[in-house]
Design an enzyme around this catalytic site. Structure first.
Site, short mmCIF file in Angstrom:
data_model
loop_
_atom_site.label_atom_id
_atom_site.label_comp_id
_atom_site.label_asym_id
_atom_site.label_seq_id
_atom_site.Cartn_x
_atom_site.Cartn_y
_atom_site.Cartn_z
N GLU A 96 0.82 -1.20 0.00
CA GLU A 96 0.00 0.00 0.00
C GLU A 96 0.85 1.26 0.00
OE1 GLU A 96 -3.69 -2.22 2.29
OE2 GLU A 96 -2.83 -0.44 3.20
N CYS A 116 6.53 -7.47 6.80
CA CYS A 116 7.66 -6.97 7.59
C CYS A 116 8.14 -8.07 8.52
CB CYS A 116 7.25 -5.74 8.40
SG CYS A 116 8.63 -4.97 9.29
N CYS A 120 6.59 -5.73 15.12
CA CYS A 120 6.22 -4.77 16.15
C CYS A 120 4.77 -5.04 16.56
CB CYS A 120 6.38 -3.34 15.65
SG CYS A 120 8.10 -2.92 15.23
N GLU A 171 10.52 -2.67 6.76
CA GLU A 171 11.66 -1.97 7.37
C GLU A 171 12.63 -1.60 6.26
OE1 GLU A 171 14.54 -0.17 8.80
OE2 GLU A 171 13.04 -0.66 10.34
N SER A 202 12.34 6.10 7.62
CA SER A 202 11.98 5.74 8.99
C SER A 202 12.46 4.32 9.29
CB SER A 202 10.46 5.83 9.18
OG SER A 202 10.09 5.37 10.45
N LEU A 225 10.53 5.03 17.75
CA LEU A 225 10.99 4.78 19.13
C LEU A 225 9.95 3.98 19.93
CD1 LEU A 225 13.18 5.31 21.28
CD2 LEU A 225 11.92 7.40 21.87
N HIS A 226 8.81 4.60 20.21
CA HIS A 226 7.62 3.95 20.77
C HIS A 226 7.74 3.50 22.22
CE1 HIS A 226 6.32 4.19 16.70
NE2 HIS A 226 7.13 3.24 16.27
N CYS A 345 -1.60 5.72 9.96
CA CYS A 345 -0.34 5.13 10.40
C CYS A 345 -0.59 3.87 11.21
CB CYS A 345 0.42 6.15 11.25
SG CYS A 345 2.03 5.59 11.79
#
EC number: 2.1.1.192
Length: 382
Positions: A96, A116, A120, A171, A202, A225-226, A345
């Protein structure tokens, strides 16, 4: 989508690679610029339409090359003007691409992989598993498709796409060579002429490749970061177990310092209700980033089915932002855009074919080690 013709796909070639291609077929290097303009400025995929290229050369190109972007499966437009393209790549998977218009600029969010490998926990792409790297043609092809959709050429003014962010599926640093080639085309005046400050990569934190990136290209860097401590980040962003925060932030500081020109790191921080949105998390973040030249982008979680996470309340978001502001940080809260078409996002899913098992998703990370990857041949960028 699989290339069975044996022809080289010119869409994914950088200017030096295009010049080498023309030399390999017995032509002058200046032909590279002519053809790149037709491809990227005017969206042409038919050699017959290149009116300043002689018939003999057009016939030679037809025999040895092609201009082939990803297949557009669908295009949806949100009520807020956000657009999402679903495109099919050679592996059979769909990825996408999202266009976000806001405040006089247009940002295109581009995918680098089908699926990915990093898993995460709050990202819908990671739930799909990993299928394949995109080729440079499939990455720059997303810009090519979007540009053609708007019916524009990349003039310096009134262009629809002013910024590109490598923040879509995948990534980027685990598909290093193809991503770098695509970004070079984005910034090349023979490509899309986008400023180096307006192309952003990113990463979740592939430390060796951050150092390598600084050696080969000048683009803005964003860090997903998160979490403000290793214990929590190990849970949310598992690659942190391999590259913990002290190692990661040191690499980011080296990158920003090498670029100079008062460049800063963008910190992306997805706010998860009751998980990383408490005052103590803000205080830990302030301490963590005390010597990091950065700006902070807070991203309220965008829900997707079975995620197990929730969006914080507006009061909790404001409280977190205010604490960072009071400590002197430049902080913005990202406005949710395109959620009615699942383009916000963290919501990008696509359709990843032959998904890997979760235990296999880390193979790319484990094999990466501390050595920089060898450049791939241009022929592998089709």
């Amino acid at each position: 989508m699989t290339n069975t013709t044996g022809k080289i796909n010119l869409l994914g070639l950088t200017q030096p690679e295009m010049e080498q291609f023309f030399e390999s077929i017995g032509e002058k290097r200046f032909r590279a610029g002519q053809v790149m303009k037709w491809i990227h400025h005017f969206g042409v995929d038919d050699f017959a339409a290149m009116t300043n290229v002689g018939k003999a050369l057009r016939e030679k190109l037809e025999a040895s090359a092609e201009i082939r972007g990803p297949e557009v499966v669908s295009e949806n437009i949100s009520a807020d003007g956000t657009r999402k393209w679903v495109v099919r790549v050679a592996s059979g998977s769909c990825v996408e691409t999202v266009y976000i218009p806001q405040n006089g600029r247009g940002t295109l969010c581009v995918s680098s992989q089908a699926g990915c490998a990093l898993d995460c926990s709050f990202c819908s792409t990671g739930k799909q598993g990993f299928n394949s790297d995109l080729t440079s043609a499939e990455i720059i092809g997303q810009v090519w498709i979007a540009n053609k959709s708007f019916g524009t050429v990349p003039a310096k003014i009134d262009r629809a796409i002013t910024n590109v962010v490598m923040m879509g599926m995948g990534e980027p640093l685990l598909n290093f060579d193809n991503v770098v080639s695509a970004m070079q085309i984005m910034m090349d005046d023979l490509g899309y002429g986008i400023s180096k400050r307006k192309v952003t990569l990113s990463t979740s934190g592939v430390v060796p490749m951050i150092d390598k990136l600084a050696e080969v290209i000048d683009v803005s860097l964003a860090l997903s970061l998160h979490a403000p401590n290793d214990e929590l980040r190990n849970q949310l962003v598992p690659i942190n177990k391999k590259y913990p925060l002290d190692m990661l932030l040191a690499a980011c500081k080296r990158y920003v310092a090498k670029l100079g020109e008062k460049r800063v790191l963008t910190i992306e921080y997805t706010l998860l209700k009751g998980v990383n949105d408490q005052p103590e998390h803000a205080e830990q973040m302030i301490a963590l980033l005390a010597d990091v030249p950065c700006k902070i982008n807070l991203i309220p979680f965008n829900p997707f089915p079975f995620s197990g996470y929730e969006r914080p309340s507006n009061n909790a978001i404001r409280r977190f932002q205010d604490l960072l502001h009071k400590a002197g940080h430049n902080v913005t809260v990202r406005t949710t855009r395109g959620d009615d078409i699942d383009a916000a996002c963290g919501q990008l899913v696509g359709q990843v074919m032959d998904r890997t098992r979760r235990s296999e998703r880390y193979i790319a990370v484990r094999q990466l080690g501390s050595e920089a990857q060898e450049p791939r041949a241009a022929a592998n960028r089709n």
